[in-house]
Motif scaffolding. Structure first.
Motif, PDB file in Angstrom:
ATOM      1  N   LYS A   7      49.152 -87.406   5.047  1.00  0.00           N
ATOM      2  CA  LYS A   7      49.892 -86.593   4.089  1.00  0.00           C
ATOM      3  C   LYS A   7      51.022 -87.401   3.464  1.00  0.00           C
ATOM      4  CE  LYS A   7      49.131 -81.885   5.516  1.00  0.00           C
ATOM      5  NZ  LYS A   7      49.754 -80.592   5.732  1.00  0.00           N
ATOM      6  N   GLU A   8      51.067 -87.365   2.161  1.00  0.00           N
ATOM      7  CA  GLU A   8      52.158 -88.003   1.428  1.00  0.00           C
ATOM      8  C   GLU A   8      52.943 -86.865   0.793  1.00  0.00           C
ATOM      9  OE1 GLU A   8      52.879 -91.042  -2.305  1.00  0.00           O
ATOM     10  OE2 GLU A   8      50.908 -90.952  -1.400  1.00  0.00           O
ATOM     11  N   ILE A   9      54.191 -86.688   1.230  1.00  0.00           N
ATOM     12  CA  ILE A   9      55.024 -85.603   0.737  1.00  0.00           C
ATOM     13  C   ILE A   9      56.007 -86.175  -0.288  1.00  0.00           C
ATOM     14  CG2 ILE A   9      56.642 -83.761   1.370  1.00  0.00           C
ATOM     15  CD1 ILE A   9      53.798 -83.528   2.656  1.00  0.00           C
ATOM     16  N   MET A  10      56.085 -85.502  -1.420  1.00  0.00           N
ATOM     17  CA  MET A  10      57.005 -85.932  -2.474  1.00  0.00           C
ATOM     18  C   MET A  10      57.897 -84.750  -2.818  1.00  0.00           C
ATOM     19  SD  MET A  10      54.276 -87.943  -4.841  1.00  0.00           S
ATOM     20  CE  MET A  10      55.391 -89.095  -5.589  1.00  0.00           C
ATOM     21  N   LEU A  38      49.218 -83.098  -7.208  1.00  0.00           N
ATOM     22  CA  LEU A  38      50.179 -82.641  -6.217  1.00  0.00           C
ATOM     23  C   LEU A  38      50.064 -81.138  -6.030  1.00  0.00           C
ATOM     24  CD1 LEU A  38      53.343 -84.605  -7.421  1.00  0.00           C
ATOM     25  CD2 LEU A  38      51.701 -85.272  -5.678  1.00  0.00           C
ATOM     26  N   SER A  39      50.090 -80.728  -4.773  1.00  0.00           N
ATOM     27  CA  SER A  39      50.005 -79.314  -4.438  1.00  0.00           C
ATOM     28  C   SER A  39      51.316 -78.882  -3.782  1.00  0.00           C
ATOM     29  CB  SER A  39      48.837 -79.111  -3.472  1.00  0.00           C
ATOM     30  OG  SER A  39      48.690 -77.758  -3.160  1.00  0.00           O
ATOM     31  N   PRO A  40      51.902 -77.773  -4.229  1.00  0.00           N
ATOM     32  CA  PRO A  40      53.169 -77.325  -3.622  1.00  0.00           C
ATOM     33  C   PRO A  40      52.980 -76.958  -2.162  1.00  0.00           C
ATOM     34  CG  PRO A  40      52.379 -75.718  -5.253  1.00  0.00           C
ATOM     35  CD  PRO A  40      51.433 -76.874  -5.272  1.00  0.00           C
ATOM     36  N   LEU A  41      53.996 -77.254  -1.347  1.00  0.00           N
ATOM     37  CA  LEU A  41      53.919 -76.990   0.091  1.00  0.00           C
ATOM     38  C   LEU A  41      54.512 -75.635   0.467  1.00  0.00           C
ATOM     39  CD1 LEU A  41      54.760 -80.409   1.765  1.00  0.00           C
ATOM     40  CD2 LEU A  41      52.609 -79.181   1.791  1.00  0.00           C
TER      41      LEU A  41
END
Length: 85
Positions: A7-10, A38-41
Protein backbone atom coordinates in the motif's frame (compact mmCIF):
# COMPACT_ATOMS: atom_id res chain seq x y z
CA UNK A 1 5.19 -1.31 -12.85
CA UNK A 2 1.44 -1.73 -12.91
CA UNK A 3 -0.18 -2.69 -9.64
CA UNK A 4 1.52 -1.60 -6.46
CA UNK A 5 2.73 -4.47 -4.29
CA UNK A 6 2.42 -2.73 -0.96
CA UNK A 7 0.00 0.00 0.00
CA UNK A 8 1.24 3.43 -0.96
CA UNK A 9 -0.62 6.09 1.02
CA UNK A 10 -0.59 9.68 -0.20
CA UNK A 11 -2.04 12.68 1.60
CA UNK A 12 -3.49 15.77 -0.01
CA UNK A 13 -5.30 18.83 1.28
CA UNK A 14 -8.83 19.41 0.04
CA UNK A 15 -10.23 22.84 -0.84
CA UNK A 16 -11.00 23.39 2.88
CA UNK A 17 -7.45 22.58 3.95
CA UNK A 18 -8.42 19.21 5.45
CA UNK A 19 -5.97 16.33 5.07
CA UNK A 20 -7.36 13.53 2.91
CA UNK A 21 -5.56 10.19 2.62
CA UNK A 22 -5.60 8.18 -0.59
CA UNK A 23 -4.30 4.74 -1.44
CA UNK A 24 -2.45 4.48 -4.74
CA UNK A 25 -4.33 1.73 -6.57
CA UNK A 26 -2.28 1.67 -9.77
CA UNK A 27 0.37 3.49 -11.74
CA UNK A 28 -0.47 3.68 -15.45
CA UNK A 29 1.65 4.84 -18.37
CA UNK A 30 -0.01 6.14 -21.54
CA UNK A 31 2.24 7.42 -24.31
CA UNK A 32 5.09 8.32 -21.95
CA UNK A 33 2.69 10.10 -19.56
CA UNK A 34 2.42 8.72 -16.04
CA UNK A 35 -0.89 8.56 -14.17
CA UNK A 36 -1.84 7.46 -10.67
CA UNK A 37 -5.20 6.03 -9.75
CA UNK A 38 -5.94 6.98 -6.16
CA UNK A 39 -8.77 5.75 -3.98
CA UNK A 40 -9.84 7.65 -0.84
CA UNK A 41 -9.20 5.82 2.43
CA UNK A 42 -12.35 7.08 4.12
CA UNK A 43 -14.94 4.65 5.37
CA UNK A 44 -17.57 3.69 2.86
CA UNK A 45 -15.38 4.62 -0.12
CA UNK A 46 -14.99 2.02 -2.85
CA UNK A 47 -13.16 1.69 -6.14
CA UNK A 48 -15.88 3.70 -7.88
CA UNK A 49 -14.71 6.71 -5.86
CA UNK A 50 -11.22 6.55 -7.37
CA UNK A 51 -9.55 9.62 -8.86
CA UNK A 52 -7.08 9.77 -11.72
CA UNK A 53 -4.11 12.08 -11.33
CA UNK A 54 -1.63 12.97 -14.07
CA UNK A 55 1.96 13.06 -12.84
CA UNK A 56 3.58 16.15 -14.34
CA UNK A 57 7.17 17.16 -13.82
CA UNK A 58 7.41 20.84 -12.96
CA UNK A 59 10.84 22.32 -12.36
CA UNK A 60 12.25 18.89 -11.53
CA UNK A 61 9.53 18.02 -9.02
CA UNK A 62 6.54 15.71 -9.41
CA UNK A 63 3.22 17.49 -9.42
CA UNK A 64 -0.09 15.62 -9.24
CA UNK A 65 -2.93 17.09 -11.26
CA UNK A 66 -6.45 15.76 -11.15
CA UNK A 67 -7.56 14.56 -14.59
CA UNK A 68 -10.77 16.39 -15.37
CA UNK A 69 -10.86 15.76 -19.12
CA UNK A 70 -13.37 12.96 -19.82
CA UNK A 71 -11.44 11.51 -22.78
CA UNK A 72 -8.17 11.40 -20.85
CA UNK A 73 -9.93 9.89 -17.81
CA UNK A 74 -11.61 7.19 -19.92
CA UNK A 75 -8.30 6.32 -21.65
CA UNK A 76 -6.59 5.77 -18.29
CA UNK A 77 -9.56 3.78 -16.95
CA UNK A 78 -9.53 1.57 -20.06
CA UNK A 79 -5.80 0.91 -19.66
CA UNK A 80 -6.33 0.05 -15.98
CA UNK A 81 -9.06 -2.47 -16.86
CA UNK A 82 -6.64 -4.14 -19.32
CA UNK A 83 -4.24 -4.67 -16.39
CA UNK A 84 -6.96 -6.27 -14.28
CA UNK A 85 -8.16 -8.82 -16.80
Amino acid sequence: MSDLDEKEIMSFRDENGNKVDFEAVARIFLEEQEYLILSPLEEGADEEDAFVFRVDEVEGKEEYNLVEDDNEFEAVKKEYKKLLY
